[in-house]
Design a protein around this motif. Structure first.
Motif, short mmCIF file in Angstrom:
data_model
loop_
_atom_site.label_atom_id
_atom_site.label_comp_id
_atom_site.label_asym_id
_atom_site.label_seq_id
_atom_site.Cartn_x
_atom_site.Cartn_y
_atom_site.Cartn_z
N GLU A 125 5.46 -15.90 1.67
CA GLU A 125 4.88 -15.58 2.97
C GLU A 125 5.27 -14.17 3.40
OE1 GLU A 125 6.23 -18.69 5.56
OE2 GLU A 125 4.94 -20.19 4.64
N LEU A 126 6.49 -13.77 3.14
CA LEU A 126 6.92 -12.42 3.48
C LEU A 126 6.15 -11.37 2.69
CD1 LEU A 126 10.80 -12.79 3.86
CD2 LEU A 126 9.17 -12.14 5.62
N HIS A 127 5.89 -11.65 1.42
CA HIS A 127 5.10 -10.72 0.60
C HIS A 127 3.69 -10.57 1.18
CE1 HIS A 127 7.71 -9.55 -2.69
NE2 HIS A 127 8.15 -10.80 -2.77
N ASN A 128 3.12 -11.69 1.59
CA ASN A 128 1.77 -11.63 2.18
C ASN A 128 1.79 -10.81 3.46
OD1 ASN A 128 0.61 -13.16 0.17
ND2 ASN A 128 0.87 -15.09 1.26
N LEU A 129 2.80 -11.03 4.30
CA LEU A 129 2.89 -10.28 5.55
C LEU A 129 3.10 -8.79 5.29
CD1 LEU A 129 5.06 -12.70 7.72
CD2 LEU A 129 2.65 -12.12 8.05
N LEU A 130 3.91 -8.46 4.30
CA LEU A 130 4.11 -7.05 3.96
C LEU A 130 2.83 -6.41 3.46
CD1 LEU A 130 7.63 -7.05 2.25
CD2 LEU A 130 6.96 -5.81 4.30
N ASP A 131 2.08 -7.16 2.65
CA ASP A 131 0.82 -6.64 2.13
C ASP A 131 -0.16 -6.37 3.28
OD1 ASP A 131 -0.88 -5.87 0.01
OD2 ASP A 131 -1.92 -7.81 0.13
N GLN A 132 -0.23 -7.31 4.21
CA GLN A 132 -1.10 -7.12 5.37
C GLN A 132 -0.66 -5.91 6.19
OE1 GLN A 132 -0.98 -10.77 7.56
NE2 GLN A 132 -2.47 -11.81 6.24
N GLN A 133 0.64 -5.77 6.38
CA GLN A 133 1.17 -4.66 7.16
C GLN A 133 0.84 -3.33 6.49
OE1 GLN A 133 4.18 -2.68 6.44
NE2 GLN A 133 4.11 -1.61 8.39
N GLN A 134 0.94 -3.28 5.18
CA GLN A 134 0.63 -2.05 4.46
C GLN A 134 -0.86 -1.72 4.57
OE1 GLN A 134 2.13 -2.79 0.51
NE2 GLN A 134 4.20 -2.09 1.02
N LYS A 135 -1.72 -2.72 4.49
CA LYS A 135 -3.16 -2.49 4.62
C LYS A 135 -3.48 -1.97 6.02
CE LYS A 135 -4.67 -5.88 1.22
NZ LYS A 135 -5.32 -7.19 1.01
N LEU A 136 -2.88 -2.57 7.04
CA LEU A 136 -3.12 -2.12 8.40
C LEU A 136 -2.62 -0.70 8.62
CD1 LEU A 136 -2.23 -5.34 10.43
CD2 LEU A 136 -4.49 -4.30 10.16
N THR A 137 -1.46 -0.40 8.06
CA THR A 137 -0.92 0.95 8.18
C THR A 137 -1.83 1.96 7.50
OG1 THR A 137 1.33 0.05 8.22
CG2 THR A 137 1.12 2.38 7.73
N LEU A 138 -2.32 1.62 6.32
CA LEU A 138 -3.22 2.51 5.59
C LEU A 138 -4.52 2.73 6.38
CD1 LEU A 138 -3.48 4.06 2.92
CD2 LEU A 138 -4.59 2.04 1.97
N ASP A 139 -5.09 1.66 6.94
CA ASP A 139 -6.30 1.77 7.75
C ASP A 139 -6.05 2.64 8.98
OD1 ASP A 139 -9.01 1.08 8.47
OD2 ASP A 139 -8.11 -0.21 10.03
N LEU A 140 -4.93 2.41 9.63
CA LEU A 140 -4.58 3.20 10.81
C LEU A 140 -4.41 4.68 10.46
CD1 LEU A 140 -3.88 3.12 13.83
CD2 LEU A 140 -1.51 2.75 13.16
N GLN A 141 -3.78 4.94 9.32
CA GLN A 141 -3.57 6.32 8.89
C GLN A 141 -4.91 7.00 8.59
OE1 GLN A 141 -0.59 7.95 8.85
NE2 GLN A 141 -1.78 9.77 8.44
N SER A 142 -5.83 6.28 7.95
CA SER A 142 -7.14 6.89 7.65
C SER A 142 -7.91 7.17 8.95
CB SER A 142 -7.94 6.02 6.70
OG SER A 142 -8.36 4.84 7.34
#
Length: 145
Positions: free
Chosen positions: A102-119
């Protein structure tokens, strides 16, 4: 007759008893004998020089007094306890593996959101730069191009 023996140092007493320093302090603590005095009674010296009887009692019980049936039942009880412990630890490991997943899934989601926010941030910054770079045109130039 309870005579007193005098020793100048603790090392002298330890050498007299023929034991190690940790053993001396451990036995003295167990027997409640002060270690910083220089005058010891014969009884105290006798007690300090005696080996521990706890290990001897345990050894005699394991070799002589415990019957085969008793030892088998003890071993079976230990095996049952070990099996319960292993079962509990297996359940704990399963729960921890699930938490890690579950933590890996949450980290993956957080990274995707951060990448989207950065773009998005980069796009907005580019728009700002484009707005700053375009020269201001006068009223008539904007109208007639």
């Amino acid at each position: 007759m309870n005579s007193k023996n005098t020793f100048r140092t603790t090392t002298e007493l330890i050498n007299f008893l023929g034991i190690g320093r940790p053993t001396f302090y451990r036995r003295a603590k167990k027997l409640g004998i002060e270690t910083n005095k220089h005058l010891y009674s014969d009884e105290e010296i006798k007690l300090l020089s005696q080996k521990s009887t706890v290990k001897k009692d345990f050894k005699s019980n394991t070799h002589g007094e415990i019957h085969n049936n008793d030892s088998v039942s003890i071993i079976q009880a230990q095996l049952r306890n070990s099996s319960r412990t292993i079962e509990q630890q297996t359940k704990q490991l399963y729960a921890k593996d699930k938490q890690i997943s579950e933590l890996h899934n949450l980290l993956d989601q957080q990274q995707k959101l951060t990448l989207d926010l950065q773009s998005r941030l980069d796009n907005k910054n580019q728009e700002l730069l484009d707005l700053k770079e375009t020269p201001k045109k006068g009223f008539w130039r904007r109208l007639f191009g």
